[in-house]
Design an enzyme around this catalytic site. Structure first.
Site, PDB file in Angstrom:
ATOM      1  N   LYS A 144       0.839  -1.209   0.000  1.00 51.65           N
ATOM      2  CA  LYS A 144       0.000   0.000   0.000  1.00 51.65           C
ATOM      3  C   LYS A 144       0.870   1.254   0.000  1.00 51.65           C
ATOM      4  O   LYS A 144       0.689   2.159  -0.831  1.00 51.65           O
ATOM      5  CB  LYS A 144      -0.923   0.003   1.209  1.00 51.65           C
ATOM      6  N   ASP A 163      -7.082   0.413   1.890  1.00 53.31           N
ATOM      7  CA  ASP A 163      -7.006   0.110   3.304  1.00 53.31           C
ATOM      8  C   ASP A 163      -7.658  -1.245   3.537  1.00 53.31           C
ATOM      9  O   ASP A 163      -8.476  -1.704   2.729  1.00 53.31           O
ATOM     10  CB  ASP A 163      -7.767   1.203   4.071  1.00 53.31           C
TER      11      ASP A 163
END
Length: 170
Positions: A144, A163
């Protein structure tokens, strides 16, 4: 896993819910925490640091910690590899924990930051790499964060940074 069913409907609902409303990430996200005025390489480095700090921490806590780092190194220059790599781990950790909103896991993040400094210095000639696989080799930088670095500092979208809460939406 395939394409989630009704994803367009969910995206529309998210866009409608966000219309006219700001969230902390809009003005305190990693793309805002580096200072372009400090130079390209310092901006890239600051963005990586902000993303290392961001894991399990609020945007407000990360912004506060970045400001404390700026104050910590202010006499020596901007937050950059040269001013951070020389910090004592205990002093760095104190800067990460000294604010009203706590950064999660400050001892680990202090180690990750100093480890990232060492990798950048010894394997990348002091520069933030522009390759996804090399970014993910930096301590504390997962997929990420690596995707966000590519997008924020190199202007490249090679994937989608989501997320863990994204599954709740779908």
């Amino acid at each position: 896993a395939g394409v989630p069913p009704r994803w367009r409907e969910q995206l529309g609902a998210i866009e409608q819910a966000r219309a006219g409303r700001d969230a902390p990430v809009d003005f305190l996200g990693c793309h805002t925490l580096g200072r372009a005025a400090d130079g390209d390489e310092a901006y890239r480095f600051q963005t990586v640091l902000a993303l290392i700090l961001a894991a399990r921490s609020s945007d407000v806590a990360v912004a506060d910690a970045m400001q404390r780092l700026r104050l910590l190194v202010a006499d020596d220059g901007p937050v950059c590899l040269e001013t951070v790599e020389v910090l004592d781990e205990t002093l760095l950790m104190a800067a990460l924990t000294g604010g009203p909103v706590a950064i999660a896991y400050p001892p680990s993040k202090a180690r990750y930051i100093l480890g990232t400094c060492a990798v950048l210095r010894h394997k990348h000639h002091g520069r933030v790499p522009a390759a996804l696989d090399e970014l993910q080799k930096l301590p504390g930088v997962g997929p990420k964060a690596a995707h966000l670095v590519l997008q924020a500092v190199w202007g490249r979208a090679e994937g989608i940074a989501v997320d863990t809460h994204a599954l709740r939406i779908c």
